[in-house]
Design a protein around this motif. Structure first.
Motif, mmCIF file in Angstrom:
data_model
loop_
_atom_site.group_PDB
_atom_site.id
_atom_site.type_symbol
_atom_site.label_atom_id
_atom_site.label_comp_id
_atom_site.label_asym_id
_atom_site.label_seq_id
_atom_site.Cartn_x
_atom_site.Cartn_y
_atom_site.Cartn_z
ATOM 1 N N ARG A 115 5.634 7.326 1.572
ATOM 2 C CA ARG A 115 4.612 6.138 2.979
ATOM 3 C C ARG A 115 3.426 7.300 2.971
ATOM 4 O O ARG A 115 3.091 8.772 3.393
ATOM 5 N N ILE A 116 2.147 6.595 2.886
ATOM 6 C CA ILE A 116 0.845 7.506 3.076
ATOM 7 C C ILE A 116 0.438 7.506 4.671
ATOM 8 O O ILE A 116 0.321 8.850 5.001
ATOM 9 N N ASP A 117 1.348 6.308 5.161
ATOM 10 C CA ASP A 117 0.805 7.079 6.359
ATOM 11 C C ASP A 117 2.100 7.706 7.295
ATOM 12 O O ASP A 117 1.124 8.438 8.669
ATOM 13 N N ASN A 118 3.271 7.423 7.615
ATOM 14 C CA ASN A 118 4.376 8.698 8.190
ATOM 15 C C ASN A 118 5.104 9.428 6.917
ATOM 16 O O ASN A 118 5.340 10.276 7.709
ATOM 17 N N GLY A 119 5.177 9.538 5.441
ATOM 18 C CA GLY A 119 6.017 10.548 4.572
ATOM 19 C C GLY A 119 7.089 10.115 4.614
ATOM 20 O O GLY A 119 7.833 11.023 4.016
ATOM 21 N N GLU A 120 7.581 8.667 4.618
ATOM 22 C CA GLU A 120 8.547 7.988 4.388
ATOM 23 C C GLU A 120 8.726 7.934 3.520
ATOM 24 O O GLU A 120 7.972 7.313 2.829
ATOM 25 N N TRP A 121 9.526 7.659 3.346
ATOM 26 C CA TRP A 121 10.458 7.250 1.741
ATOM 27 C C TRP A 121 10.620 6.094 1.516
ATOM 28 O O TRP A 121 11.256 5.502 2.969
ATOM 29 N N VAL A 122 10.104 4.952 0.778
ATOM 30 C CA VAL A 122 10.744 3.813 0.575
ATOM 31 C C VAL A 122 11.057 3.593 -0.598
ATOM 32 O O VAL A 122 10.451 3.367 -1.223
ATOM 33 N N GLU A 123 12.001 2.162 -0.823
ATOM 34 C CA GLU A 123 12.426 1.770 -1.383
ATOM 35 C C GLU A 123 11.961 0.724 -2.115
ATOM 36 O O GLU A 123 11.950 0.484 -0.881
ATOM 37 N N GLY A 124 11.706 0.184 -3.048
ATOM 38 C CA GLY A 124 10.820 -1.652 -2.918
ATOM 39 C C GLY A 124 10.030 -1.779 -4.982
ATOM 40 O O GLY A 124 10.030 -0.587 -5.726
ATOM 41 N N ASP A 125 9.709 -2.947 -5.042
ATOM 42 C CA ASP A 125 8.646 -3.008 -6.554
ATOM 43 C C ASP A 125 7.241 -2.171 -6.080
ATOM 44 O O ASP A 125 7.121 -2.090 -4.692
ATOM 45 N N LEU A 126 7.147 -1.221 -6.858
ATOM 46 C CA LEU A 126 5.979 -0.547 -7.362
ATOM 47 C C LEU A 126 4.617 -1.840 -7.500
ATOM 48 O O LEU A 126 4.949 -2.791 -8.466
ATOM 49 N N HIS A 127 3.508 -2.198 -6.537
ATOM 50 C CA HIS A 127 2.377 -2.808 -6.960
ATOM 51 C C HIS A 127 0.675 -1.774 -7.361
ATOM 52 O O HIS A 127 1.194 -1.360 -5.962
ATOM 53 N N VAL A 128 -0.047 -2.288 -7.682
ATOM 54 C CA VAL A 128 -0.445 -2.119 -7.896
ATOM 55 C C VAL A 128 -1.792 -2.756 -7.196
ATOM 56 O O VAL A 128 -2.009 -3.835 -7.820
ATOM 57 N N ILE A 129 -2.906 -2.857 -5.894
ATOM 58 C CA ILE A 129 -3.475 -3.505 -5.424
ATOM 59 C C ILE A 129 -5.246 -3.010 -5.677
ATOM 60 O O ILE A 129 -5.113 -2.269 -5.586
ATOM 61 N N CYS B 289 -6.533 -3.059 -8.666
ATOM 62 C CA CYS B 289 -6.037 -1.382 -9.872
ATOM 63 C C CYS B 289 -6.059 -0.205 -8.820
ATOM 64 O O CYS B 289 -7.267 0.632 -9.674
ATOM 65 N N LYS B 290 -6.415 0.037 -8.073
ATOM 66 C CA LYS B 290 -6.696 1.853 -7.510
ATOM 67 C C LYS B 290 -5.172 2.170 -6.837
ATOM 68 O O LYS B 290 -5.161 3.370 -6.459
ATOM 69 N N HIS B 291 -4.582 1.240 -6.081
ATOM 70 C CA HIS B 291 -3.970 1.734 -4.476
ATOM 71 C C HIS B 291 -2.636 1.421 -4.851
ATOM 72 O O HIS B 291 -1.825 0.260 -4.662
ATOM 73 N N PRO B 292 -1.517 1.921 -5.353
ATOM 74 C CA PRO B 292 -0.307 1.954 -5.076
ATOM 75 C C PRO B 292 0.301 1.822 -3.974
ATOM 76 O O PRO B 292 -0.132 2.231 -3.162
ATOM 77 N N HIS B 293 0.999 0.444 -4.125
ATOM 78 C CA HIS B 293 1.396 0.256 -2.838
ATOM 79 C C HIS B 293 3.297 0.364 -3.323
ATOM 80 O O HIS B 293 3.327 -0.526 -4.598
ATOM 81 N N ILE B 294 4.279 -0.111 -2.288
ATOM 82 C CA ILE B 294 5.632 -0.263 -3.051
ATOM 83 C C ILE B 294 5.576 -1.549 -1.948
ATOM 84 O O ILE B 294 5.408 -1.446 -0.649
ATOM 85 N N HIS B 295 6.652 -2.659 -2.279
ATOM 86 C CA HIS B 295 6.844 -4.202 -1.192
ATOM 87 C C HIS B 295 8.144 -3.938 -1.085
ATOM 88 O O HIS B 295 9.571 -3.800 -1.965
ATOM 89 N N CYS B 296 8.865 -4.152 -0.318
ATOM 90 C CA CYS B 296 9.650 -4.009 0.854
ATOM 91 C C CYS B 296 10.133 -4.204 1.484
ATOM 92 O O CYS B 296 9.545 -4.370 2.411
ATOM 93 N N ASN B 297 11.563 -5.822 1.284
ATOM 94 C CA ASN B 297 11.110 -6.679 3.000
ATOM 95 C C ASN B 297 10.230 -6.899 3.042
ATOM 96 O O ASN B 297 10.050 -7.432 4.327
ATOM 97 N N GLY B 298 9.406 -7.802 2.674
ATOM 98 C CA GLY B 298 8.352 -8.391 3.066
ATOM 99 C C GLY B 298 7.249 -7.421 3.413
ATOM 100 O O GLY B 298 5.801 -8.275 3.648
ATOM 101 N N ILE B 299 7.292 -5.978 3.639
ATOM 102 C CA ILE B 299 6.097 -6.017 3.920
ATOM 103 C C ILE B 299 5.796 -4.961 2.940
ATOM 104 O O ILE B 299 6.617 -4.018 1.963
ATOM 105 N N SER B 300 4.156 -4.300 2.327
ATOM 106 C CA SER B 300 3.365 -3.302 1.244
ATOM 107 C C SER B 300 3.355 -1.863 2.496
ATOM 108 O O SER B 300 2.239 -2.483 3.278
ATOM 109 N N TYR B 301 3.750 -1.179 1.316
ATOM 110 C CA TYR B 301 3.338 0.159 1.971
ATOM 111 C C TYR B 301 2.473 0.711 0.403
ATOM 112 O O TYR B 301 2.883 1.295 -0.138
#
Length: 120
Positions: free
Chosen positions: A11-25, A27-39
């Protein structure tokens, strides 16, 4: 049998690892969606799940460092999981060379290339 498609990254905000679905918001910002939250994540740390687990049941992701048994001696080498030419590969790193290992018999996750570069 279907392979689970799963990604992990820091995660960009705290450096912790997160697992889930990969999304690009947007067209430029990658996020991982996990448990209803997008990081928002660090794109340099993205790794895909290989569909394999180690001897302890730990999911093996791209970028993981593994130790392996060649059938003779435990911890005879260390492997890094890489996605090369459309396939996941176990790459054995020696100080002098890099070679591929076809069939390590027993593997165990011991770290990853981002948090544990000293293991290489």
């Amino acid at each position: 049998m279907k392979r689970e498609i799963l990604f992990r990254a820091k995660r960009i905000d705290n450096g912790e690892w997160v697992e889930g679905d990969l999304h690009v918001i947007d067209c430029k910002h990658p996020h991982i969606h996990c448990n209803g939250i997008s990081y928002r994540i660090d794109v340099n740390t993205i790794g895909q799940f290989t569909g394999l687990t180690d001897k302890n049941g730990v999911k093996i992701f791209e970028g993981y460092i593994l130790k392996f048994d060649d059938g003779e001696n435990w911890e005879t080498g260390r492997l890094v999981v890489e996605f090369i030419n459309g396939a996941f590969n176990f790459c054995c790193f020696h100080p002098e060379q890099k070679e591929f290992i076809d069939e390590p018999r027993i593997i165990e996750v011991i770290g990853n290339i981002h948090d544990n570069p000293e293991l290489l």
